[in-house]
Design a protein around this motif. Sequence first.
Motif, PDB file in Angstrom:
ATOM      1  N   ALA A 121      17.460  -2.518   8.583  1.00 53.04           N
ATOM      2  CA  ALA A 121      18.436  -2.097   9.590  1.00 53.04           C
ATOM      3  C   ALA A 121      17.768  -1.601  10.861  1.00 53.04           C
ATOM      4  CB  ALA A 121      19.328  -0.998   9.011  1.00 53.04           C
ATOM      5  N   GLU A 122      16.570  -1.021  10.717  1.00 57.76           N
ATOM      6  CA  GLU A 122      15.846  -0.515  11.881  1.00 57.76           C
ATOM      7  C   GLU A 122      15.088  -1.611  12.634  1.00 57.76           C
ATOM      8  OE1 GLU A 122      13.287   2.694  10.773  1.00 57.76           O
ATOM      9  OE2 GLU A 122      14.929   4.149  10.746  1.00 57.76           O
ATOM     10  N   GLY A 123      15.050  -2.817  12.063  1.00 59.72           N
ATOM     11  CA  GLY A 123      14.429  -3.924  12.774  1.00 59.72           C
ATOM     12  C   GLY A 123      13.121  -4.441  12.223  1.00 59.72           C
ATOM     13  N   ALA A 124      12.800  -4.111  10.966  1.00 60.54           N
ATOM     14  CA  ALA A 124      11.565  -4.630  10.367  1.00 60.54           C
ATOM     15  C   ALA A 124      11.638  -6.147  10.224  1.00 60.54           C
ATOM     16  CB  ALA A 124      11.334  -3.991   9.001  1.00 60.54           C
ATOM     17  N   ASP A 125      10.499  -6.805  10.405  1.00 58.29           N
ATOM     18  CA  ASP A 125      10.415  -8.258  10.244  1.00 58.29           C
ATOM     19  C   ASP A 125      10.071  -8.656   8.815  1.00 58.29           C
ATOM     20  OD1 ASP A 125      10.740  -9.253  13.038  1.00 58.29           O
ATOM     21  OD2 ASP A 125       8.991  -7.975  13.362  1.00 58.29           O
ATOM     22  N   TYR A 126       9.400  -7.755   8.101  1.00 57.21           N
ATOM     23  CA  TYR A 126       9.057  -8.018   6.704  1.00 57.21           C
ATOM     24  C   TYR A 126       8.830  -6.692   5.999  1.00 57.21           C
ATOM     25  CZ  TYR A 126       4.105  -6.828   7.277  1.00 57.21           C
ATOM     26  OH  TYR A 126       2.931  -6.156   7.501  1.00 57.21           O
ATOM     27  N   LEU A 127       8.818  -6.730   4.669  1.00 59.26           N
ATOM     28  CA  LEU A 127       8.587  -5.540   3.864  1.00 59.26           C
ATOM     29  C   LEU A 127       7.379  -5.741   2.961  1.00 59.26           C
ATOM     30  CD1 LEU A 127      12.258  -4.894   2.672  1.00 59.26           C
ATOM     31  CD2 LEU A 127      11.107  -3.883   4.663  1.00 59.26           C
ATOM     32  N   GLY A 128       6.588  -4.691   2.816  1.00 56.46           N
ATOM     33  CA  GLY A 128       5.526  -4.677   1.821  1.00 56.46           C
ATOM     34  C   GLY A 128       5.996  -3.794   0.678  1.00 56.46           C
ATOM     35  N   VAL A 129       6.129  -4.358  -0.500  1.00 60.53           N
ATOM     36  CA  VAL A 129       6.683  -3.615  -1.638  1.00 60.53           C
ATOM     37  C   VAL A 129       5.604  -3.381  -2.688  1.00 60.53           C
ATOM     38  CG1 VAL A 129       8.390  -3.609  -3.475  1.00 60.53           C
ATOM     39  CG2 VAL A 129       8.987  -4.535  -1.231  1.00 60.53           C
ATOM     40  N   GLY A 130       5.465  -2.143  -3.126  1.00 56.14           N
ATOM     41  CA  GLY A 130       4.474  -1.857  -4.152  1.00 56.14           C
ATOM     42  C   GLY A 130       4.322  -0.371  -4.386  1.00 56.14           C
ATOM     43  N   ALA A 131       3.356  -0.057  -5.159  1.00 58.02           N
ATOM     44  CA  ALA A 131       2.443  -0.995  -5.796  1.00 58.02           C
ATOM     45  C   ALA A 131       3.135  -1.680  -6.972  1.00 58.02           C
ATOM     46  CB  ALA A 131       1.192  -0.285  -6.274  1.00 58.02           C
ATOM     47  N   ILE A 132       2.952  -3.021  -7.069  1.00 57.86           N
ATOM     48  CA  ILE A 132       3.605  -3.787  -8.129  1.00 57.86           C
ATOM     49  C   ILE A 132       2.981  -3.479  -9.477  1.00 57.86           C
ATOM     50  CG2 ILE A 132       4.197  -6.087  -8.937  1.00 57.86           C
ATOM     51  CD1 ILE A 132       5.571  -5.196  -6.327  1.00 57.86           C
ATOM     52  N   TYR A 133       1.685  -3.559  -9.551  1.00 61.03           N
ATOM     53  CA  TYR A 133       0.967  -3.234 -10.777  1.00 61.03           C
ATOM     54  C   TYR A 133       0.090  -2.006 -10.514  1.00 61.03           C
ATOM     55  CZ  TYR A 133       2.165  -8.156 -11.703  1.00 61.03           C
ATOM     56  OH  TYR A 133       2.827  -9.351 -11.863  1.00 61.03           O
ATOM     57  N   THR A 135      -2.979   0.224  -9.663  1.00 60.82           N
ATOM     58  CA  THR A 135      -4.094  -0.088  -8.780  1.00 60.82           C
ATOM     59  C   THR A 135      -4.801   1.185  -8.362  1.00 60.82           C
ATOM     60  OG1 THR A 135      -4.705  -1.010  -6.631  1.00 60.82           O
ATOM     61  CG2 THR A 135      -2.505  -0.088  -6.814  1.00 60.82           C
ATOM     62  N   SER A 136      -6.098   1.071  -8.106  1.00 56.59           N
ATOM     63  CA  SER A 136      -6.860   2.223  -7.636  1.00 56.59           C
ATOM     64  C   SER A 136      -7.087   2.181  -6.137  1.00 56.59           C
ATOM     65  CB  SER A 136      -8.226   2.261  -8.340  1.00 56.59           C
ATOM     66  OG  SER A 136      -8.957   1.086  -8.043  1.00 56.59           O
ATOM     67  N   SER A 137      -6.709   1.080  -5.485  1.00 57.74           N
ATOM     68  CA  SER A 137      -7.005   0.940  -4.066  1.00 57.74           C
ATOM     69  C   SER A 137      -5.817   1.229  -3.168  1.00 57.74           C
ATOM     70  CB  SER A 137      -7.525  -0.473  -3.765  1.00 57.74           C
ATOM     71  OG  SER A 137      -6.597  -1.443  -4.167  1.00 57.74           O
ATOM     72  N   LYS A 138      -4.626   1.437  -3.759  1.00 63.22           N
ATOM     73  CA  LYS A 138      -3.449   1.744  -2.963  1.00 63.22           C
ATOM     74  C   LYS A 138      -2.588   2.714  -3.739  1.00 63.22           C
ATOM     75  CE  LYS A 138       0.530  -0.404  -0.609  1.00 63.22           C
ATOM     76  NZ  LYS A 138       0.489   0.473   0.540  1.00 63.22           N
ATOM     77  N   ASP A 139      -2.021   3.686  -3.032  1.00 61.89           N
ATOM     78  CA  ASP A 139      -1.190   4.675  -3.705  1.00 61.89           C
ATOM     79  C   ASP A 139      -0.016   4.026  -4.400  1.00 61.89           C
ATOM     80  OD1 ASP A 139      -2.799   6.674  -2.785  1.00 61.89           O
ATOM     81  OD2 ASP A 139      -1.563   7.119  -1.030  1.00 61.89           O
ATOM     82  N   VAL A 140       0.282   4.483  -5.602  1.00 62.58           N
ATOM     83  CA  VAL A 140       1.428   3.997  -6.361  1.00 62.58           C
ATOM     84  C   VAL A 140       2.532   5.035  -6.252  1.00 62.58           C
ATOM     85  CG1 VAL A 140       2.277   3.331  -8.619  1.00 62.58           C
ATOM     86  CG2 VAL A 140      -0.039   2.733  -7.944  1.00 62.58           C
ATOM     87  N   ASP A 141       3.681   4.628  -5.755  1.00 68.36           N
ATOM     88  CA  ASP A 141       4.761   5.575  -5.518  1.00 68.36           C
ATOM     89  C   ASP A 141       5.650   5.779  -6.735  1.00 68.36           C
ATOM     90  OD1 ASP A 141       4.023   5.897  -2.831  1.00 68.36           O
ATOM     91  OD2 ASP A 141       5.091   4.082  -2.263  1.00 68.36           O
ATOM     92  N   ASP A 142       5.485   4.970  -7.747  1.00 66.46           N
ATOM     93  CA  ASP A 142       6.441   5.036  -8.840  1.00 66.46           C
ATOM     94  C   ASP A 142       5.749   5.020 -10.188  1.00 66.46           C
ATOM     95  OD1 ASP A 142       8.863   3.793 -10.613  1.00 66.46           O
ATOM     96  OD2 ASP A 142       9.625   4.725  -8.791  1.00 66.46           O
ATOM     97  N   ILE A 166       2.530  -6.081  -3.136  1.00 66.95           N
ATOM     98  CA  ILE A 166       1.157  -5.590  -3.051  1.00 66.95           C
ATOM     99  C   ILE A 166       0.902  -4.581  -4.168  1.00 66.95           C
ATOM    100  CG2 ILE A 166       1.792  -3.720  -1.456  1.00 66.95           C
ATOM    101  CD1 ILE A 166      -1.010  -4.123  -0.138  1.00 66.95           C
ATOM    102  N   GLY A 167      -0.354  -4.501  -4.580  1.00 64.59           N
ATOM    103  CA  GLY A 167      -0.737  -3.502  -5.565  1.00 64.59           C
ATOM    104  C   GLY A 167      -1.124  -4.096  -6.897  1.00 64.59           C
ATOM    105  N   GLY A 168      -2.429  -4.205  -7.151  1.00 60.57           N
ATOM    106  CA  GLY A 168      -2.904  -4.698  -8.430  1.00 60.57           C
ATOM    107  C   GLY A 168      -2.693  -6.180  -8.668  1.00 60.57           C
ATOM    108  N   ILE A 169      -2.393  -6.921  -7.625  1.00 63.06           N
ATOM    109  CA  ILE A 169      -2.100  -8.353  -7.772  1.00 63.06           C
ATOM    110  C   ILE A 169      -3.397  -9.157  -7.791  1.00 63.06           C
ATOM    111  CG2 ILE A 169      -0.993 -10.355  -6.703  1.00 63.06           C
ATOM    112  CD1 ILE A 169       1.076  -8.400  -5.546  1.00 63.06           C
ATOM    113  N   THR A 170      -3.453 -10.122  -8.696  1.00 59.01           N
ATOM    114  CA  THR A 170      -4.585 -11.029  -8.825  1.00 59.01           C
ATOM    115  C   THR A 170      -4.061 -12.454  -8.891  1.00 59.01           C
ATOM    116  OG1 THR A 170      -4.595 -11.093 -11.242  1.00 59.01           O
ATOM    117  CG2 THR A 170      -5.777  -9.261 -10.196  1.00 59.01           C
ATOM    118  N   ALA A 171      -4.980 -13.407  -8.891  1.00 61.06           N
ATOM    119  CA  ALA A 171      -4.570 -14.804  -9.038  1.00 61.06           C
ATOM    120  C   ALA A 171      -3.878 -15.023 -10.383  1.00 61.06           C
ATOM    121  CB  ALA A 171      -5.776 -15.716  -8.904  1.00 61.06           C
ATOM    122  N   ASP A 172      -4.255 -14.231 -11.390  1.00 64.39           N
ATOM    123  CA  ASP A 172      -3.696 -14.399 -12.734  1.00 64.39           C
ATOM    124  C   ASP A 172      -2.303 -13.817 -12.891  1.00 64.39           C
ATOM    125  OD1 ASP A 172      -5.978 -15.708 -13.635  1.00 64.39           O
ATOM    126  OD2 ASP A 172      -6.950 -13.835 -14.253  1.00 64.39           O
TER     127      ASP A 172
END
Length: 221
Positions: A121-133, A135-142, A166-172
């Motif tokens: 609603a504020e005008g974002a073009d895209y969203l980054g959602v995470g951390a999905i899995y 992870t130690s490199s990005k804060d996990v909010d949930d 984003i968050g803990g994602i790999t090719a696998d």
Amino acid sequence: MNPSDWRTYLVTQASLSGDRTTPEIVRAAIDGGIDAVQLREKETSARSRHELGHELRELTAEAGVDLIVNDRLDIAQVIDADGVHVGQSDLPVGVARDLLGPDAIVGCSTATVAEARNAEAEGADYLGVGAIYGTSSKDVDDGKDGVGPARIAAIADAVSIPVVGIGGITADNAAPVVDAGTAGVAVISEITAATDPEAATESLVAAAETTKSVATREHSQ
């Protein structure tokens, strides 16, 4: 490039790159087929990010890859980045839009449907959602295990703008994230900490594009 066309997105973090520089990692990711790069480097000074940003702008511009700056609208403006990415504790999306103008790409980190709808609603073009899995490199909010593909599916269903996991994602494990309705996946350590960042990028690109192609065919049937 429009964020809806992003399949793979690298978020930089020098502390994970070993004895390699961030420009070296970004160059390898570009050679591997990355679609977008976010200059994050929150552990460094504004001066260092400004200098690094100019290097990355030259690399990404030559390759036709989008360059996004995390949080710092001033650095994004000075280095002529394609846009900025803000979090829930950063300046609001609307402020970023007003300062950078209608042509800039403005992304926002979200972890809930309510946050996602508000960012759109504020005008974002895209969203980054995470951390999905987890992870130690990005804060996990949930929780330490991440929000999971089900949450990102709910968010993707609730908004009309592209969503990137984003968050803990790999090719696998990228396939469930793409299957959830995302435009693509963003990673830090999967590429940055890899022994061969270019090959790691190629594997991630293949996983994301294959899953997206299968989903598209199934939807059209």
